[in-house]
Every structure is written in structure tokens, then in C-alpha cells.
Motif scaffolding. Structure first.
Motif, PDB file in Angstrom:
ATOM      1  N   LYS A   1       0.817  -1.220   0.000  1.00 10.61           N
ATOM      2  CA  LYS A   1       0.000   0.000   0.000  1.00 10.61           C
ATOM      3  C   LYS A   1       0.849   1.268   0.000  1.00 10.61           C
TER       4      LYS A   1
ATOM      5  N   LYS B   1      -3.725  -1.212  -2.360  1.00 14.70           N
ATOM      6  CA  LYS B   1      -4.205   0.075  -2.871  1.00 14.70           C
ATOM      7  C   LYS B   1      -3.089   1.109  -2.952  1.00 14.70           C
TER       8      LYS B   1
ATOM      9  N   GLU C   1      -7.116  -2.180  -6.032  1.00 15.62           N
ATOM     10  CA  GLU C   1      -7.699  -0.992  -6.650  1.00 15.62           C
ATOM     11  C   GLU C   1      -6.736   0.200  -6.568  1.00 15.62           C
TER      12      GLU C   1
END
Length: 380
Positions: free
Chosen positions: A201, A228, A257
Motif C-alpha cells: 500500500k 491500494k 484498486e
């Protein structure tokens, strides 16, 4: 034939090495029918006219903020962290030459960056000898929130060698790491590079590479954007001449995502050199709002030069930006005319245009040592 030439040492092997050897044997030596090696000439490599050796490889680092351990030392110190990483990467590894590295190589190191490093860290790998096979393996661990930049130099002195090198990089959350990688080998050598990176992340992994041509060079880079806002930037050039064979295989997997990737590779084939680029972008169905881009460019100089480009997109999400471009071209006659009309010889004009083509990512590099290193590869 290739695996049969590898030594069968009477020693206790780790479970990881045994699994790697078994996977390599199950996959088998690649052929032209193997899609990832479609353009790569492997007959001489398969014959294996070299000996697997250990003592000709050296590794050095310019910073005491970076910790380097042999694989055995790292396992003793960090235990489960190392063994778990080895097992996880081995589970998804399907590259024959990377598995050979994991199964038979002995030059294995773990490199830990536990605090940010302001200065550029120089890592030097050197192989000296003839008719040898060397399988160095480097495991980089970039701790959470850490930033570091590496000037990574690989030098091969001698001829008739196969350097089968594997690098694995773990980028933790909010960490940022940049590798400026430069490969310089004598003409009569085969180089197989395999780089794999996982990014968590808000982490960022940047890999910029440059190489002079050699007898056979194959550079495989795989990145996995796991969480993410993970990002990667993959860029490289090659400067091929004579009858060099230069091949790049680049893969980026978007597995979460709002991840972002950039691929940009371009190089020159002069005289009878050959090059190929195969780029892959994979977007998982959960990786919504992915932003990915891929570009490859080949410049052919000479009637015998050849180039192949194969972009590949696999997109299973519907809210994404994913695009690619590919070009294969010759020197621009109008640009040549412009330079020669101003008193520059045609040969020098060709050199200037070639150097300009290869310098596409150098503008953002401020460190003179790194910049001079890339320019040296460009100007030869």
C-alpha cells in the motif's frame, strides 16, 4: 541436456532448493515453442559449454546503512521472514532460468534497508572468468516508510560465460525504492536477468535499466501491485550492435484498486543485432481504477537489424485506464539531412540521433555518477 550438466553435489539441500530443482525439471528447458522465448536463440545455451562455479562472483555496497548478509546468515538472524519470502516467491515462480538460479545457485545474499538513505547507494556485482555459469541471487527488503535509491552496476569480465541472475524486491507500505541498473558485459557472454518485485500500500518501485549488447541478453521483470495505491515505473534502453541478441520480457500485475504502472522500453539495433520486447499488463477484476501504460520503441540501423514487439493486455476490471503503444522505425532521413546540411558528417549525425533516441529517461537524473554511467553505455 542443460540440467544434466549441472552438478549433483552430495550435500544437504534445503526444502526450498529441492522444490526449485523439481519445478525446473518439471517445466523443462524452454524452446522456441515456449511463448516467452519465441525470439530467443537458446541452442548454444542448452548445450551448456560452461561449468557452474561459485568463487568468481563479488558483491559490494557503498553504504553502512544497508545491511548485507549471506542467505545462511539472514536465515539465522531473521528466520521465518526469509523462509516465508522464499516459499511465497517460489510458489508463483514459473521461469525456468529463475528456478535454476534458486535450485543450483550458491551466491545468495539478503539486503536490508531499515532506514531511509539520503545518498545514492552504489551496489557493484562483478564476475571474472571464462566458460563459467554463475547464479547470483539477491533478496532486497525495503522496510515500511523507507526511501532509498540504488546505483546498481553489473560487470562481467571474460568470455563464454552464462550469468543467470535473480533479484527479488519486497517493498513494504509507504516505502519507495529506485534502482538504476547498468549491465556491461564483454561481447561473448550470455546474460539472463530475472527481477521480481512486490509492492504494498502506497509503496513505489522504480526500475530504470541500460545495457550494452552482448552475445545474448534476456531481461525479465515482473512486478506485483498487491495493495491500494501501489505504483511501479519500469523503463529501460539497450544499445545493440554486431550480432547481439537483446530481449526484454516485462510483466505488471495489478491486484488491488487504484494502482498505477508505467512501462517504457526502447533501444537500438545496429548492424546485425536483434531485439524483442514483450510487455504484459494484467488487471485483476478487483483492481478497479487501475492506471497503466506501456510503450516500446525500436530503432533499426542497418539492413540486417531486426526487432519484434509484442504488447499484451489482460483486463478483467471495467473501470480502468490501460493502453499501449509500439513502434519499429529507421533513422529519420529529414533529421539526417538537417544535421548534415549544417556541416556534420553523415556518420556523426547517425551517432547523434542514436544517442538522442537512447537518452529518453536521463533528463530526470541529477546524480552525475549515475548519469555518466548511463551515458557511457549510450555512447559506446
Amino acid at each position: 541436456m542443460f540440467l544434466e550438466k549441472l552438478p549433483k553435489k552430495e550435500e544437504i539441500l534445503s526444502e526450498s532448493r529441492i522444490r526449485a530443482q523439481q519445478k525446473a525439471q518439471a517445466i523443462g528447458f524452454p524452446t522456441r515453442k515456449t511463448e516467452a522465448f519465441k525470439y530467443v536463440p537458446l541452442k548454444e545455451v542448452e548445450r551448456g559449454n560452461f561449468s557452474l562455479v561459485e568463487s568468481c562472483y563479488s558483491l559490494s555496497c557503498s553504504s553502512d546503512k544497508v545491511q548485507i548478509f549471506s542467505m545462511d546468515q539472514a536465515i539465522q538472524k531473521y528466520g521465518v521472514l526469509i523462509t516465508n519470502r522464499l516459499e511465497k516467491t517460489l510458489d508463483k515462480e514459473e521461469s525456468f532460468f529463475s528456478l535454476v538460479n534458486r535450485g543450483w545457485g550458491r551466491d545468495s545474499y539478503c539486503i536490508f534497508v531499515n532506514e531511509s538513505v539520503d545518498e545514492i547507494v552504489t551496489i557493484k556485482e562483478k564476475c571474472i572468468g571464462d566458460n563459467m555459469m554463475v547464479c547470483p541471487q539477491l533478496q532486497f527488503f525495503i522496510a515500511r516508510g523507507v526511501s532509498a535509491t540504488f546505483h546498481h552496476q553489473i560487470e562481467v569480465l571474460g568470455s563464454g560465460n552464462m550469468i543467470n541472475r535473480a533479484v527479488d524486491v519486497s517493498v513494504e507500505k509507504e516505502a519507495a525504492v529506485t534502482f538504476y541498473e547498468m549491465a556491461d558485459a564483454c561481447t561473448e557472454n550470455d546474460l539472463f536477468f530475472h527481477t521480481s518485485a512486490t509492492i504494498k500500500k502506497r509503496g513505489k518501485y522504480t526500475h530504470r535499466s541500460g545495457t550494452l549488447g552482448c552475445k545474448l541478453f534476456r531481461n525479465e521483470i515482473k512486478t506485483y501491485l498487491l495493495e491500494k495505491d501501489a505504483q511501479c515505473v519500469l523503463e529501460g534502453f539497450w544499445n545493440g550492435s554486431n550480432d547481439n541478441d537483446i530481449h526484454h520480457h516485462v510483466h505488471c500485475s495489478h491486484l488491488a484498486e487504484e494502482t498505477k504502472s508505467r512501462q517504457h522500453y526502447q533501444g537500438v539495433c545496429d548492424e546485425a543485432a536483434r531485439a524483442s520486447f514483450e510487455g504484459q499488463i494484467y488487471v485483476d477484476q478487483i483492481a478497479q481504477k487501475t492506471d497503466s501504460y506501456q510503450l516500446s520503441k525500436h530503432l533499426l540501423i542497418g539492413d540486417k537489424a531486426r526487432a519484434f514487439s509484442k504488447p499484451n493486455l489482460e483486463v478483467f476490471a471495467d473501470d480502468v485506464i490501460a493502453s499501449h503503444g509500439a513502434t519499429i522505425s529507421e533513422l529519420n532521413e529529414e533529421e539526417l539531412f538537417y544535421l548534415t546540411s549544417r556541416g556534420i558528417s553523415k556518420e556523426q549525425a547517425r551517432v547523434l540521433l542514436k544517442q538522442g533516441f537512447l537518452s529518453f529517461f536521463l533528463d530526470g537524473i541529477e546524480d552525475l555518477q549515475v548519469l555518466n554511467g548511463f551515458n557511457r553505455l549510450i555512447k559506446q
